[in-house]
Design a protein around this motif. Sequence first.
Motif, PDB file in Angstrom:
ATOM      1  N   LYS A  73      -9.158  20.900   9.130  1.00  0.00           N
ATOM      2  CA  LYS A  73      -8.847  19.843   7.864  1.00  0.00           C
ATOM      3  C   LYS A  73      -7.268  19.697   6.750  1.00  0.00           C
ATOM      4  N   VAL A  74      -7.904  18.077   6.899  1.00  0.00           N
ATOM      5  CA  VAL A  74      -7.340  17.066   6.375  1.00  0.00           C
ATOM      6  C   VAL A  74      -6.610  17.360   4.948  1.00  0.00           C
ATOM      7  N   LYS A  75      -6.145  17.287   4.346  1.00  0.00           N
ATOM      8  CA  LYS A  75      -6.977  17.043   2.589  1.00  0.00           C
ATOM      9  C   LYS A  75      -5.948  16.179   1.812  1.00  0.00           C
ATOM     10  N   VAL A  76      -6.032  15.485   1.169  1.00  0.00           N
ATOM     11  CA  VAL A  76      -4.960  14.286   0.997  1.00  0.00           C
ATOM     12  C   VAL A  76      -5.343  14.793  -0.926  1.00  0.00           C
ATOM     13  N   LYS A  77      -4.672  15.275  -1.266  1.00  0.00           N
ATOM     14  CA  LYS A  77      -4.081  15.780  -2.642  1.00  0.00           C
ATOM     15  C   LYS A  77      -3.427  15.207  -3.336  1.00  0.00           C
ATOM     16  N   LYS A  78      -3.503  14.883  -4.793  1.00  0.00           N
ATOM     17  CA  LYS A  78      -2.575  14.561  -6.678  1.00  0.00           C
ATOM     18  C   LYS A  78      -2.691  15.329  -6.703  1.00  0.00           C
ATOM     19  N   ASP A  79      -0.950  16.220  -7.048  1.00  0.00           N
ATOM     20  CA  ASP A  79      -1.528  17.784  -7.957  1.00  0.00           C
ATOM     21  C   ASP A  79      -2.210  18.740  -7.332  1.00  0.00           C
ATOM     22  N   ASP A  80      -2.905  19.446  -8.011  1.00  0.00           N
ATOM     23  CA  ASP A  80      -3.851  20.632  -7.714  1.00  0.00           C
ATOM     24  C   ASP A  80      -5.146  19.650  -7.259  1.00  0.00           C
ATOM     25  N   ASN A  81      -5.355  18.768  -7.021  1.00  0.00           N
ATOM     26  CA  ASN A  81      -6.812  18.245  -7.278  1.00  0.00           C
ATOM     27  C   ASN A  81      -6.777  17.474  -5.807  1.00  0.00           C
ATOM     28  N   THR A  82      -8.240  17.676  -5.249  1.00  0.00           N
ATOM     29  CA  THR A  82      -8.650  17.079  -3.676  1.00  0.00           C
ATOM     30  C   THR A  82      -8.645  16.095  -3.772  1.00  0.00           C
ATOM     31  N   VAL A  83      -8.752  14.919  -3.368  1.00  0.00           N
ATOM     32  CA  VAL A  83      -8.753  13.480  -3.352  1.00  0.00           C
ATOM     33  C   VAL A  83     -10.045  13.459  -2.388  1.00  0.00           C
ATOM     34  N   VAL A  84      -9.998  13.837  -1.044  1.00  0.00           N
ATOM     35  CA  VAL A  84     -10.670  13.669  -0.296  1.00  0.00           C
ATOM     36  C   VAL A  84      -9.820  14.702   0.787  1.00  0.00           C
ATOM     37  N   ALA A 109       0.431   1.935   7.513  1.00  0.00           N
ATOM     38  CA  ALA A 109       1.544   2.035   6.580  1.00  0.00           C
ATOM     39  C   ALA A 109       1.714   1.920   4.946  1.00  0.00           C
ATOM     40  N   LEU A 110       1.072   0.144   4.583  1.00  0.00           N
ATOM     41  CA  LEU A 110       0.870   0.807   3.074  1.00  0.00           C
ATOM     42  C   LEU A 110       0.039   1.654   2.108  1.00  0.00           C
ATOM     43  N   GLY A 111      -0.841   1.847   2.531  1.00  0.00           N
ATOM     44  CA  GLY A 111      -1.684   2.954   1.970  1.00  0.00           C
ATOM     45  C   GLY A 111      -0.489   4.328   1.554  1.00  0.00           C
ATOM     46  N   THR A 112       0.003   4.499   2.526  1.00  0.00           N
ATOM     47  CA  THR A 112       0.962   5.631   3.325  1.00  0.00           C
ATOM     48  C   THR A 112       2.358   5.216   1.910  1.00  0.00           C
ATOM     49  N   ILE A 113       2.586   4.774   1.977  1.00  0.00           N
ATOM     50  CA  ILE A 113       4.115   4.260   0.823  1.00  0.00           C
ATOM     51  C   ILE A 113       3.237   4.367  -0.436  1.00  0.00           C
ATOM     52  N   ALA A 114       1.901   3.345  -0.523  1.00  0.00           N
ATOM     53  CA  ALA A 114       1.587   3.267  -1.962  1.00  0.00           C
ATOM     54  C   ALA A 114       1.248   5.201  -2.067  1.00  0.00           C
ATOM     55  N   GLY A 115       0.925   6.407  -1.246  1.00  0.00           N
ATOM     56  CA  GLY A 115      -0.200   7.660  -2.039  1.00  0.00           C
ATOM     57  C   GLY A 115       1.296   7.456  -1.834  1.00  0.00           C
ATOM     58  N   LEU A 116       2.378   7.697  -1.194  1.00  0.00           N
ATOM     59  CA  LEU A 116       3.851   8.623  -1.975  1.00  0.00           C
ATOM     60  C   LEU A 116       4.277   8.291  -2.794  1.00  0.00           C
ATOM     61  N   ALA A 117       4.279   6.762  -3.455  1.00  0.00           N
ATOM     62  CA  ALA A 117       4.642   6.200  -4.796  1.00  0.00           C
ATOM     63  C   ALA A 117       3.775   7.180  -5.519  1.00  0.00           C
ATOM     64  N   ASN A 118       2.958   7.324  -6.046  1.00  0.00           N
ATOM     65  CA  ASN A 118       1.873   7.870  -6.447  1.00  0.00           C
ATOM     66  C   ASN A 118       1.736   9.130  -6.966  1.00  0.00           C
ATOM     67  N   ASN A 119       2.225  10.135  -5.777  1.00  0.00           N
ATOM     68  CA  ASN A 119       2.691  11.654  -5.582  1.00  0.00           C
ATOM     69  C   ASN A 119       1.218  12.249  -5.090  1.00  0.00           C
ATOM     70  N   TYR A 120       0.735  11.593  -3.605  1.00  0.00           N
ATOM     71  CA  TYR A 120      -0.209  11.785  -3.013  1.00  0.00           C
ATOM     72  C   TYR A 120       0.301  12.888  -2.126  1.00  0.00           C
ATOM     73  N   ARG A 121      -0.454  13.822  -1.540  1.00  0.00           N
ATOM     74  CA  ARG A 121       0.161  14.190  -0.567  1.00  0.00           C
ATOM     75  C   ARG A 121      -0.675  14.910   0.210  1.00  0.00           C
ATOM     76  N   LEU A 122      -0.366  15.635   1.698  1.00  0.00           N
ATOM     77  CA  LEU A 122      -1.140  15.900   2.952  1.00  0.00           C
ATOM     78  C   LEU A 122      -1.080  16.919   2.711  1.00  0.00           C
ATOM     79  N   GLU A 123      -2.362  17.540   2.774  1.00  0.00           N
ATOM     80  CA  GLU A 123      -1.910  19.377   2.980  1.00  0.00           C
ATOM     81  C   GLU A 123      -2.961  19.569   4.591  1.00  0.00           C
ATOM     82  N   PHE A 124      -2.661  20.589   5.023  1.00  0.00           N
ATOM     83  CA  PHE A 124      -3.140  20.761   6.724  1.00  0.00           C
ATOM     84  C   PHE A 124      -4.018  22.291   6.366  1.00  0.00           C
TER      85      PHE A 124
END
Length: 149
Positions: A73-84, A109-124
């Motif tokens: 599973k790939v999880k997009v997280k912000k802080d400790d909350n799973t977004v998707v 690419a723009l979505g990735t940059i925006a996500g990194l700027a807003n402290n989103y992270r990927l978790e596998f």
Amino acid sequence: MTSELEKIDLLRARLGVSYKEAKDALDMAGGDVVEALIKLEEKNRQWNEKLHGKGNEFMGQFKTLIEKGQKTKVKVKKDDNTVVEFPATIGALGVLGAMASTPILIVGALGTIAGLANNYRLEFQDEKDKWEPDVEVPEDNYKENSPRH
């Protein structure tokens, strides 16, 4: 009598082989058309069996890869909350789609940059098989009902 060119043409018409393959088979068969046909059919059958085996092997590896991707599973997280959360195979298809289309690539690419700027992270997360049998055999009941020899 049939000329060598007519024999070659006959082999080519029956099996769809090249002039060289037909000539080589005819030479190996000593000019016997039937023997040359048999040798070419055997050669084609062996090649088809080998190709079929490689195809089955590839499909087995592909199926294993898909199954592993479904368990990962790939999880997009912000802080400790799973977004998707989605299977890795969906992510891989998204990457392939992005590589096939420039506008999708730019948006990604723009979505990735925006996500990194807003402290989103990927978790596998790799989900291991947690299957256990549903059957339970009571120890003392088993010993009482077992046949004695």
